[in-house]
Design a protein around this motif. Structure first.
Motif, PDB file in Angstrom:
ATOM      1  N   ILE A  74       0.791  -1.231   0.000  1.00 27.45           N
ATOM      2  CA  ILE A  74       0.000   0.000   0.000  1.00 27.45           C
ATOM      3  C   ILE A  74       0.829   1.289   0.000  1.00 27.45           C
ATOM      4  CG2 ILE A  74      -1.907   1.219   1.074  1.00 27.45           C
ATOM      5  CD1 ILE A  74      -2.541  -1.674   0.063  1.00 27.45           C
ATOM      6  N   HIS A  75       1.725   1.459   0.965  1.00 21.49           N
ATOM      7  CA  HIS A  75       2.471   2.720   1.006  1.00 21.49           C
ATOM      8  C   HIS A  75       3.843   2.535   1.649  1.00 21.49           C
ATOM      9  CE1 HIS A  75       1.052   2.984   5.244  1.00 21.49           C
ATOM     10  NE2 HIS A  75       2.181   3.662   5.413  1.00 21.49           N
ATOM     11  N   TYR A  76       4.660   3.559   1.511  1.00 18.76           N
ATOM     12  CA  TYR A  76       6.012   3.559   2.038  1.00 18.76           C
ATOM     13  C   TYR A  76       6.207   4.808   2.899  1.00 18.76           C
ATOM     14  CZ  TYR A  76      10.978   4.882   1.741  1.00 18.76           C
ATOM     15  OH  TYR A  76      12.243   5.317   2.018  1.00 18.76           O
ATOM     16  N   GLU A  77       6.853   4.641   4.053  1.00 19.79           N
ATOM     17  CA  GLU A  77       7.111   5.764   4.952  1.00 19.79           C
ATOM     18  C   GLU A  77       8.617   5.932   5.153  1.00 19.79           C
ATOM     19  OE1 GLU A  77       4.956   5.315   8.638  1.00 19.79           O
ATOM     20  OE2 GLU A  77       3.342   4.261   7.589  1.00 19.79           O
ATOM     21  N   PRO A  78       9.191   7.005   4.640  1.00 14.84           N
ATOM     22  CA  PRO A  78      10.632   7.215   4.805  1.00 14.84           C
ATOM     23  C   PRO A  78      11.016   7.309   6.281  1.00 14.84           C
ATOM     24  CG  PRO A  78       9.751   8.677   3.129  1.00 14.84           C
ATOM     25  CD  PRO A  78       8.572   8.061   3.818  1.00 14.84           C
ATOM     26  N   PHE A  79      12.091   6.634   6.652  1.00 15.43           N
ATOM     27  CA  PHE A  79      12.647   6.722   7.997  1.00 15.43           C
ATOM     28  C   PHE A  79      13.357   8.056   8.131  1.00 15.43           C
ATOM     29  CE2 PHE A  79      14.223   3.678  11.400  1.00 15.43           C
ATOM     30  CZ  PHE A  79      13.007   3.066  11.579  1.00 15.43           C
ATOM     31  N   GLY A  80      13.368   8.640   9.322  1.00 22.87           N
ATOM     32  CA  GLY A  80      14.031   9.921   9.492  1.00 22.87           C
ATOM     33  C   GLY A  80      14.811  10.041  10.783  1.00 22.87           C
ATOM     34  N   ILE A  81      15.815  10.917  10.773  1.00 17.81           N
ATOM     35  CA  ILE A  81      16.555  11.287  11.977  1.00 17.81           C
ATOM     36  C   ILE A  81      15.965  12.605  12.463  1.00 17.81           C
ATOM     37  CG2 ILE A  81      18.793  11.890  12.955  1.00 17.81           C
ATOM     38  CD1 ILE A  81      20.108  10.288  10.709  1.00 17.81           C
ATOM     39  N   TYR A  82      15.563  12.657  13.736  1.00 17.80           N
ATOM     40  CA  TYR A  82      14.921  13.843  14.290  1.00 17.80           C
ATOM     41  C   TYR A  82      15.754  14.420  15.444  1.00 17.80           C
ATOM     42  CZ  TYR A  82      10.801  12.368  11.672  1.00 17.80           C
ATOM     43  OH  TYR A  82       9.941  11.996  10.669  1.00 17.80           O
ATOM     44  N   ALA A  83      15.672  15.725  15.581  1.00 12.28           N
ATOM     45  CA  ALA A  83      16.418  16.417  16.625  1.00 12.28           C
ATOM     46  C   ALA A  83      15.943  16.006  18.009  1.00 12.28           C
ATOM     47  CB  ALA A  83      16.281  17.924  16.445  1.00 12.28           C
ATOM     48  N   GLY A  84      16.932  15.855  18.904  1.00 15.72           N
ATOM     49  CA  GLY A  84      16.645  15.642  20.311  1.00 15.72           C
ATOM     50  C   GLY A  84      17.148  16.865  21.051  1.00 15.72           C
ATOM     51  N   THR A  85      18.236  16.685  21.768  1.00 19.85           N
ATOM     52  CA  THR A  85      18.833  17.819  22.462  1.00 19.85           C
ATOM     53  C   THR A  85      19.710  18.648  21.524  1.00 19.85           C
ATOM     54  OG1 THR A  85      20.715  16.443  23.163  1.00 19.85           O
ATOM     55  CG2 THR A  85      18.820  16.598  24.660  1.00 19.85           C
ATOM     56  N   LYS A  86      19.986  18.104  20.351  1.00 19.47           N
ATOM     57  CA  LYS A  86      20.796  18.832  19.366  1.00 19.47           C
ATOM     58  C   LYS A  86      20.011  18.981  18.070  1.00 19.47           C
ATOM     59  CE  LYS A  86      25.088  17.851  21.633  1.00 19.47           C
ATOM     60  NZ  LYS A  86      26.505  17.450  21.547  1.00 19.47           N
ATOM     61  N   LYS A  87      20.304  20.022  17.315  1.00 19.10           N
ATOM     62  CA  LYS A  87      19.490  20.375  16.150  1.00 19.10           C
ATOM     63  C   LYS A  87      20.092  19.949  14.821  1.00 19.10           C
ATOM     64  CE  LYS A  87      16.719  22.281  19.038  1.00 19.10           C
ATOM     65  NZ  LYS A  87      15.497  21.527  19.433  1.00 19.10           N
ATOM     66  N   GLN A  88      21.405  19.853  14.748  1.00 21.62           N
ATOM     67  CA  GLN A  88      22.071  19.481  13.504  1.00 21.62           C
ATOM     68  C   GLN A  88      23.077  18.372  13.768  1.00 21.62           C
ATOM     69  OE1 GLN A  88      21.158  20.687  10.591  1.00 21.62           O
ATOM     70  NE2 GLN A  88      19.718  22.148  11.503  1.00 21.62           N
ATOM     71  N   LEU A  89      23.264  17.490  12.789  1.00 23.90           N
ATOM     72  CA  LEU A  89      24.205  16.388  12.954  1.00 23.90           C
ATOM     73  C   LEU A  89      25.627  16.900  13.176  1.00 23.90           C
ATOM     74  CD1 LEU A  89      22.894  13.888  10.224  1.00 23.90           C
ATOM     75  CD2 LEU A  89      22.487  13.835  12.702  1.00 23.90           C
ATOM     76  N   SER A  90      25.909  18.066  12.661  1.00 31.47           N
ATOM     77  CA  SER A  90      27.247  18.651  12.822  1.00 31.47           C
ATOM     78  C   SER A  90      27.547  18.999  14.275  1.00 31.47           C
ATOM     79  CB  SER A  90      27.387  19.901  11.944  1.00 31.47           C
ATOM     80  OG  SER A  90      26.411  20.869  12.303  1.00 31.47           O
ATOM     81  N   GLU A  91      26.513  19.030  15.125  1.00 35.39           N
ATOM     82  CA  GLU A  91      26.689  19.365  16.538  1.00 35.39           C
ATOM     83  C   GLU A  91      27.075  18.153  17.391  1.00 35.39           C
ATOM     84  OE1 GLU A  91      23.142  21.242  17.943  1.00 35.39           O
ATOM     85  OE2 GLU A  91      23.060  22.686  16.296  1.00 35.39           O
ATOM     86  N   LEU A  92      27.046  16.967  16.791  1.00 32.87           N
ATOM     87  CA  LEU A  92      27.373  15.761  17.549  1.00 32.87           C
ATOM     88  C   LEU A  92      28.785  15.833  18.123  1.00 32.87           C
ATOM     89  CD1 LEU A  92      25.841  12.955  15.289  1.00 32.87           C
ATOM     90  CD2 LEU A  92      25.295  13.331  17.712  1.00 32.87           C
ATOM     91  N   THR A  93      28.906  15.390  19.362  1.00 31.28           N
ATOM     92  CA  THR A  93      30.219  15.361  19.997  1.00 31.28           C
ATOM     93  C   THR A  93      30.491  13.964  20.547  1.00 31.28           C
ATOM     94  OG1 THR A  93      29.254  16.094  22.102  1.00 31.28           O
ATOM     95  CG2 THR A  93      30.141  17.799  20.635  1.00 31.28           C
ATOM     96  N   GLU A  94      31.706  13.753  20.999  1.00 29.33           N
ATOM     97  CA  GLU A  94      32.149  12.457  21.510  1.00 29.33           C
ATOM     98  C   GLU A  94      31.179  11.893  22.548  1.00 29.33           C
ATOM     99  OE1 GLU A  94      35.290   9.435  21.798  1.00 29.33           O
ATOM    100  OE2 GLU A  94      35.050  11.143  20.439  1.00 29.33           O
ATOM    101  N   GLY A  95      30.721  10.654  22.299  1.00 29.33           N
ATOM    102  CA  GLY A  95      29.897   9.950  23.268  1.00 29.33           C
ATOM    103  C   GLY A  95      28.422  10.304  23.289  1.00 29.33           C
ATOM    104  N   ASP A  96      27.964  11.139  22.350  1.00 27.31           N
ATOM    105  CA  ASP A  96      26.539  11.470  22.288  1.00 27.31           C
ATOM    106  C   ASP A  96      25.704  10.215  22.030  1.00 27.31           C
ATOM    107  OD1 ASP A  96      26.548  14.136  22.872  1.00 27.31           O
ATOM    108  OD2 ASP A  96      26.587  14.816  20.791  1.00 27.31           O
ATOM    109  N   THR A  97      24.436  10.282  22.409  1.00 24.14           N
ATOM    110  CA  THR A  97      23.537   9.136  22.272  1.00 24.14           C
ATOM    111  C   THR A  97      22.488   9.383  21.190  1.00 24.14           C
ATOM    112  OG1 THR A  97      23.782   8.553  24.608  1.00 24.14           O
ATOM    113  CG2 THR A  97      21.849   7.664  23.459  1.00 24.14           C
ATOM    114  N   ILE A  98      22.237   8.331  20.391  1.00 23.62           N
ATOM    115  CA  ILE A  98      21.177   8.357  19.381  1.00 23.62           C
ATOM    116  C   ILE A  98      20.272   7.161  19.655  1.00 23.62           C
ATOM    117  CG2 ILE A  98      20.604   8.185  16.931  1.00 23.62           C
ATOM    118  CD1 ILE A  98      23.283   9.458  16.287  1.00 23.62           C
ATOM    119  N   ALA A  99      18.969   7.407  19.795  1.00 21.71           N
ATOM    120  CA  ALA A  99      18.011   6.339  20.077  1.00 21.71           C
ATOM    121  C   ALA A  99      17.436   5.774  18.784  1.00 21.71           C
ATOM    122  CB  ALA A  99      16.884   6.857  20.952  1.00 21.71           C
TER     123      ALA A  99
END
Length: 282
Positions: free
Chosen positions: A116-141
């Motif tokens: 029937i349909h397809y739903e694109p998976f996405g990365i959404y902001a948590g405590t940070k707004k851009q992937l470039s802001e990631l730092t050592e040891g950050d967590t992604i759920a």
């Protein structure tokens, strides 16, 4: 006395005729075997967008003699269990890869009755707004079920955040991560719980339906999404699933036909934009 007997006979004849007449009228609303011509179809579904889409086609399906009953479920297990048990006729919440994996793990006998349909998976902001802001040891759920976790990890790899073992593909797990430059922590959670921790982790990776339930807009809010013309669309198309042997049931086929109609596709596109994409194949 003869007149009384004759009157009684005539009354009895009229009663029999009236009874027969009622039976004939009943037959017009019934099948030849005496059962009601209308069919009730019970479908288990995730709330968004699956149950919403089903609610939209209810009236059209009713014109085809099928009364659609939709029950919402908030997990990824019970909708399959109730179809396997026969308590429900079908479900609408999962993609092909998850369905196949569920059958292998649980010994169920569920099959795809219609894509029937397809739903694109996405990365959404948590405590940070851009992937470039990631730092050592950050967590992604990420979701913890086998197929959706792989999908999330593949998306993280597409963004250059991790590298997976060659060939891991749609069966990838955190054990297949061969490079993790920022030593990111991958937090594995039940799919419905991922969005609830976005205030505690740097980013969350979500299915479109759970993103919408969390008040996010999958067409605008993701930091990054899967390509909608790639392998993901083929592997992760959402289907109407039934117990094997029922895929050709008339009511099931009517439901699938209406869900794949041009009118329904147009409605889906207008309502959900790029967050829910009608499947173009068969």
């Amino acid at each position: 006395m003869k007149k009384k007997i004759l009157s009684a006979v005539l009354a009895a004849a009229l009663a029999v005729g009236a009874f027969a007449g009622c039976g004939a009228a009943k037959g017009k609303d019934s099948k030849s075997d005496g059962t009601n011509a209308r069919t009730t179809l019970k479908v288990a579904a995730s709330a968004t967008p699956h149950a919403e889409i089903l609610e939209h086609v209810k009236s059209e399906l009713a014109k085809e003699g099928v009364d659609l009953q939709v029950k919402e479920f908030s997990d990824y297990v019970q909708p399959n269990n109730v179809v396997e048990s026969g308590d429900f006729d079908a479900n609408y919440f999962q993609h092909v890869v998850y369905l196949d994996n569920f059958n292998q793990e649980k010994g169920t006998h569920l099959v795809d009755a219609g894509k029937i349909h397809y739903e694109p998976f996405g990365i959404y902001a948590g405590t940070k707004k851009q992937l470039s802001e990631l730092t050592e040891g950050d967590t992604i759920a990420v979701p913890n079920d086998t197929t959706n976790e792989a999908r999330a990890l593949l998306l993280l790899q597409e963004q250059g955040l991790i590298t997976l073992k060659e060939g891991a593909g749609i069966k990838a797990t955190v054990q297949d991560i061969t490079a993790n430059p920022k030593n990111l922590k991958i937090q594995e959670l039940e799919a419905a719980q991922v969005s609830r921790v976005k205030g505690e982790v740097a980013f969350v990776v979500l299915n479109g339906n759970y993103a919408k339930q969390a008040g996010l807009d999958p067409s605008k809010d993701p930091i990054a999404v899967e390509k909608n013309d790639g392998e993901a669309a083929k592997n992760y198309v959402n289907v109407i699933a039934v117990k094997d042997g029922r895929q050709n049931d008339e009511a099931i086929q009517k439901l699938v036909k209406i869900l794949k109609s041009d009118e329904t596709k147009k409605w889906i596109t207008e309502k959900y934009g790029q967050s829910v994409i009608p499947y173009a194949g068969q």
